[in-house]
Structures are given as structure tokens and as C-alpha cells.
Design a protein around this motif. Sequence first.
Motif, PDB file in Angstrom:
ATOM      1  N   GLN A   1      44.129   8.618  39.686  1.00  0.00           N
ATOM      2  CA  GLN A   1      42.958   8.619  39.172  1.00  0.00           C
ATOM      3  C   GLN A   1      42.078   9.841  38.940  1.00  0.00           C
ATOM      4  OE1 GLN A   1      40.872   5.686  41.805  1.00  0.00           O
ATOM      5  NE2 GLN A   1      41.435   4.027  40.520  1.00  0.00           N
ATOM      6  N   LYS A   2      42.417  10.807  39.771  1.00  0.00           N
ATOM      7  CA  LYS A   2      41.829  12.026  39.526  1.00  0.00           C
ATOM      8  C   LYS A   2      42.518  13.067  38.749  1.00  0.00           C
ATOM      9  CE  LYS A   2      40.082  14.126  43.286  1.00  0.00           C
ATOM     10  NZ  LYS A   2      39.952  14.764  44.436  1.00  0.00           N
ATOM     11  N   SER A   3      43.861  12.567  38.604  1.00  0.00           N
ATOM     12  CA  SER A   3      44.720  13.793  37.586  1.00  0.00           C
ATOM     13  C   SER A   3      45.087  13.038  36.380  1.00  0.00           C
ATOM     14  CB  SER A   3      45.883  14.278  38.039  1.00  0.00           C
ATOM     15  OG  SER A   3      46.812  13.283  38.602  1.00  0.00           O
ATOM     16  N   GLY A   4      45.062  11.717  36.404  1.00  0.00           N
ATOM     17  CA  GLY A   4      45.561  10.957  35.160  1.00  0.00           C
ATOM     18  C   GLY A   4      47.230  10.813  35.434  1.00  0.00           C
ATOM     19  N   CYS A   5      47.808  11.116  36.121  1.00  0.00           N
ATOM     20  CA  CYS A   5      49.344  11.221  36.178  1.00  0.00           C
ATOM     21  C   CYS A   5      49.918  10.731  37.618  1.00  0.00           C
ATOM     22  CB  CYS A   5      50.067  12.204  35.672  1.00  0.00           C
ATOM     23  SG  CYS A   5      49.998  13.680  36.573  1.00  0.00           S
ATOM     24  N   LEU A   6      51.125  10.441  37.806  1.00  0.00           N
ATOM     25  CA  LEU A   6      51.694  10.209  39.140  1.00  0.00           C
ATOM     26  C   LEU A   6      52.528  11.325  39.545  1.00  0.00           C
ATOM     27  CD1 LEU A   6      52.960   6.528  38.668  1.00  0.00           C
ATOM     28  CD2 LEU A   6      51.462   7.406  40.200  1.00  0.00           C
ATOM     29  N   GLN A   7      52.569  12.655  38.943  1.00  0.00           N
ATOM     30  CA  GLN A   7      52.742  13.721  39.592  1.00  0.00           C
ATOM     31  C   GLN A   7      52.127  14.692  39.456  1.00  0.00           C
ATOM     32  OE1 GLN A   7      55.946  13.427  36.272  1.00  0.00           O
ATOM     33  NE2 GLN A   7      57.511  14.014  38.041  1.00  0.00           N
ATOM     34  N   ALA A   8      51.133  14.747  40.542  1.00  0.00           N
ATOM     35  CA  ALA A   8      50.005  15.844  40.745  1.00  0.00           C
ATOM     36  C   ALA A   8      49.826  15.868  42.349  1.00  0.00           C
ATOM     37  CB  ALA A   8      48.792  15.363  40.054  1.00  0.00           C
ATOM     38  N   GLY A   9      48.859  17.001  42.600  1.00  0.00           N
ATOM     39  CA  GLY A   9      48.614  16.965  44.057  1.00  0.00           C
ATOM     40  C   GLY A   9      49.877  17.484  44.667  1.00  0.00           C
ATOM     41  N   LYS A  10      49.789  17.207  45.879  1.00  0.00           N
ATOM     42  CA  LYS A  10      51.044  17.673  46.943  1.00  0.00           C
ATOM     43  C   LYS A  10      52.248  17.007  46.578  1.00  0.00           C
ATOM     44  CE  LYS A  10      52.470  18.299  51.768  1.00  0.00           C
ATOM     45  NZ  LYS A  10      51.969  18.195  53.178  1.00  0.00           N
ATOM     46  N   ILE A  11      53.300  17.771  45.550  1.00  0.00           N
ATOM     47  CA  ILE A  11      54.393  16.923  45.059  1.00  0.00           C
ATOM     48  C   ILE A  11      55.562  16.910  45.731  1.00  0.00           C
ATOM     49  CG2 ILE A  11      55.567  16.813  42.863  1.00  0.00           C
ATOM     50  CD1 ILE A  11      53.456  17.938  41.466  1.00  0.00           C
ATOM     51  N   ALA A  12      56.598  16.164  45.969  1.00  0.00           N
ATOM     52  CA  ALA A  12      57.957  16.263  46.380  1.00  0.00           C
ATOM     53  C   ALA A  12      58.648  15.488  45.556  1.00  0.00           C
ATOM     54  CB  ALA A  12      57.943  15.770  47.783  1.00  0.00           C
ATOM     55  N   TYR A  13      60.010  15.973  45.493  1.00  0.00           N
ATOM     56  CA  TYR A  13      61.162  15.291  44.686  1.00  0.00           C
ATOM     57  C   TYR A  13      61.903  14.690  45.790  1.00  0.00           C
ATOM     58  CZ  TYR A  13      63.912  19.602  45.393  1.00  0.00           C
ATOM     59  OH  TYR A  13      64.733  20.563  46.075  1.00  0.00           O
ATOM     60  N   TYR A  14      62.705  13.570  45.220  1.00  0.00           N
ATOM     61  CA  TYR A  14      63.649  12.786  46.085  1.00  0.00           C
ATOM     62  C   TYR A  14      64.924  12.980  45.200  1.00  0.00           C
ATOM     63  CZ  TYR A  14      66.187   9.096  48.659  1.00  0.00           C
ATOM     64  OH  TYR A  14      67.104   8.381  49.462  1.00  0.00           O
ATOM     65  N   GLU A  15      66.239  13.691  45.858  1.00  0.00           N
ATOM     66  CA  GLU A  15      67.135  13.697  44.999  1.00  0.00           C
ATOM     67  C   GLU A  15      68.069  12.663  45.491  1.00  0.00           C
ATOM     68  OE1 GLU A  15      69.247  17.623  45.911  1.00  0.00           O
ATOM     69  OE2 GLU A  15      70.976  16.931  44.538  1.00  0.00           O
ATOM     70  N   MET A  16      68.573  11.811  44.349  1.00  0.00           N
ATOM     71  CA  MET A  16      69.486  10.866  44.349  1.00  0.00           C
ATOM     72  C   MET A  16      70.913  11.395  44.078  1.00  0.00           C
ATOM     73  SD  MET A  16      67.248   7.503  42.855  1.00  0.00           S
ATOM     74  CE  MET A  16      68.658   6.522  42.849  1.00  0.00           C
ATOM     75  N   LEU A  17      71.879  10.855  44.428  1.00  0.00           N
ATOM     76  CA  LEU A  17      73.334  11.335  43.951  1.00  0.00           C
ATOM     77  C   LEU A  17      73.547  10.936  42.558  1.00  0.00           C
ATOM     78  CD1 LEU A  17      75.233  10.549  47.486  1.00  0.00           C
ATOM     79  CD2 LEU A  17      74.349  12.652  46.654  1.00  0.00           C
TER      80      LEU A  17
END
Length: 432
Positions: A211-227
Motif C-alpha cells: 500500500q505504501k509503495s504500490g508494488c510487491l518489490q519494495a522496502g527491505k527486499i530479498a530474493y529466493y533462488e530456485m534451481l
Amino acid sequence: MLPRKRALTGDNNGAASASKQQRPGGKRHVAALILARGGSKGIPLKNIKMLAGVPLLGWVLRAAVDSDVFDSVWVSTDHDEIEKVAKSWGAQVHRRSPEVSRDSSSSLETILEFVRLNPEVDVICHIQATSPCLHPFHVKEAVAMITEQGYDSVFAVVRRHQFRWKEVKKDSGELTVPFNIDPLYRPRRQDWDGELCENGSFYFGTKEILQKSGCLQAGKIAYYEMLPEYSVDIDVDIDWPVAEQRVLRYGYFGRNTPEVACMTIIQVSGCLTDGRVYLSTAGEEMVTLNTKDTTAIRKLQAEGVEVVLLTSAEDPVSQALADRLAKRTGCQVVQVGNQPLDDLEPIVKQKKLEWKDVAYMGNEDVDTKCLNLAGLSAVPKDAPVEAINAAKYTCHSRGGLGAVREFADHILLQKQKAKSQMAQDRIDRHNF
């Protein structure tokens, strides 16, 4: 080898971390959300098209439900048939409005509408229906990065080793230049870590950050690596055959899939034989046996998997073949009637096993109950439709022509994956 998780440092868009804002009871409502619009242009009703015997939507719903980390699992759709399939796989349904059901509507618009209409949700886990090789462990580990490690956003990536160059428009007069390579010093694959690319499997984030940024990739971000083997994304019809083979090998087949099959049961007629009976000039009946299949039986036994061969009183030739094979390999031979399940139930109980610990290979309609119950099940390519629909794996080979070898390799692959998982679990426990 399991996926690796990494954080992206920094606080995008100046958004403050909201991951520790919780309800009075300390528990945040974590919801899985799969978007499944009915108006797909590339593949009509793609989200419920059958992929390896399961609706495309069913693959990710099964993984989401079995992960046991969600307070609710939702499918957002505008189509009645998709709604029926979603409910049959254990999901609740959000009927999206016409405003977010247009061809031009973005995923973000639909997610924001869902959040507005479901204010109890604190963490939104957007899972793509077109990623059928998703497993519960992917979901568990990614959600934990938000609920336990304090990240606001987590998304799935895959590592690619591809050299990229700038596109040059025709007649522009420009020269192409490399983006991520020096042509004079082309690294070997083993000397280059590659690059992380979004694979589209999922995008998780807190409601506050959305709601604050208007997207799901914001704030304190991390990625999850899949094989790479789990990174399947279906966009167009040409992807379908490739995805079908990938999901048969790497897909998640449900809770009843054994980590390791303790016993494999094989119908001799139609699986170890090709269904044909040969007559000699002396009037003797004969059948053929493929050495690939007999080798497969020994491979299973070498890995500690007991093999049971099924025969019928109505097929004395296959009975004689099974008896001879039993002498050479030590397999148990069981004669069954028109309902194999009735004869096999006592044997499974006697060995103190459950059907989820059993791998079953059949070839006829009478095998459907066992095919449905078994943790791993398969039929040869030439099996009837009823048996194919009941099995979790359909071989490329016909009966008597290597189908048993193919299924044995599939069983041993699952065993190998289970060993890798246990080894990684030990490493993770040691590291923490």
C-alpha cells in the motif's frame, strides 16, 4: 543442492520496514493469491488446461495448500469453470471485478483490489499459476524470510549463464555492444557466477509495503533462488510439451508421494511384456522380455526397494515368465484376481507399509484403484485412458519396450532428491 536465499541491501522507495507490524495476538494473516483470469489470449483457459493429468492451476494450489504456512489460499478469477477447479483443489475464490478483468489490467491492480476487499490479510503471497514445478519447501522457506527474518518483499529468481548484447534497431546506424561480457575475456561457465533473473514463480510482500509503495518489490527486499529445473514458466502453447516433461520429472505430486518408495509393484502382463503372445511351430506360447527392464528391477533392489510382480491365473504364460524372473532376481510373485487391490491390501499391511510408501505400475482399468492410492504410480505409453488418468506418471515407452526401466529411473530420481534434501537439511542445521 537447494536454492539459495540472499538479501538485496537497501530500502527501496524510502519505505520503512513494516514486517514487524503485527496483530495484537502477534500473528499475521498470510494469504496465498493465484491470479487466474479466464481470458488468456495465448492459450484459451490456460489456467485449467490439463498438464500431465492435472489442471495447470492444480499444480501450484497443491504446493500452496500442502506447505501449511498459509492462513488462506485464494484464486482470483472472473470465470465460472476456473472457480470450480479452484474450489476442488481447496482454494477460496475472489471474484474479481470487471475493472481488473480486462486484457490491459495489470496483476498489481488485481492484487490491490483483493487486499482492499480482504482487510484481514497482512502478507500477500502472489503465486503464478504458470509455474507448475513449485514445491511446498520453496513456499515455506520464502514465507519464513518475511515472517521470521524480517523482510518486506521476497521474490523468486533463477541463475542464468547467458551473455547479453544490446539490441540494434534496423537502419539505426548503431553498433551493438555487450551488456555483461568482455569479448576478449569470455569466462568459462564454471568461472562465472552468472546473473539472477526473475523466474516468475512468486512475489511475496507485506500489505503495508504494497500500500505504501504500490508494488510487491519494495522496502527491505530479498530474493529466493530456485534451481533451474524448478523454474518453469508457461506463456505460449509451444511451452506446453516441454513443461509437461519437466513437471513429470520435477513437479510436486502431493503429500502421498513417498520420500523413498519401499516397495514397487509391477504388473507383468502389459508392463514387462508387450501384450503379444508368440506361437512356436510346436504350439508353445512365448512372450518376450526386455533386458532394460530386468536391469531396472535389479537397480531398484540394489537401492533397497523390494519388487513384487503381479500375475493372473488367466495368463499362464506371464505366470511362467514371472516365476523364472523371480528365481533370477528374488522378486516376490503374487497372483491377483480382477481387483488387484483386494489381494494387495493384506500384503501392504503385513509389511507395515502405507500406500504412500508404494510405487505401482499397471496397464489396465482394473489397476486404477492401486494407481490412485500409490505414492508413485505409472503406466506404459500404450495403457488405456482410464489407467493413464489414474497414474501420476505416463511413460514414453510402451509395455515390454523399456517402460519399467523408465519408471524405475523415476523412482530412483525421487530417492536421490530425498537424499539431497536430507543432506541439505543437515548442512542448514549445522550452519544455524
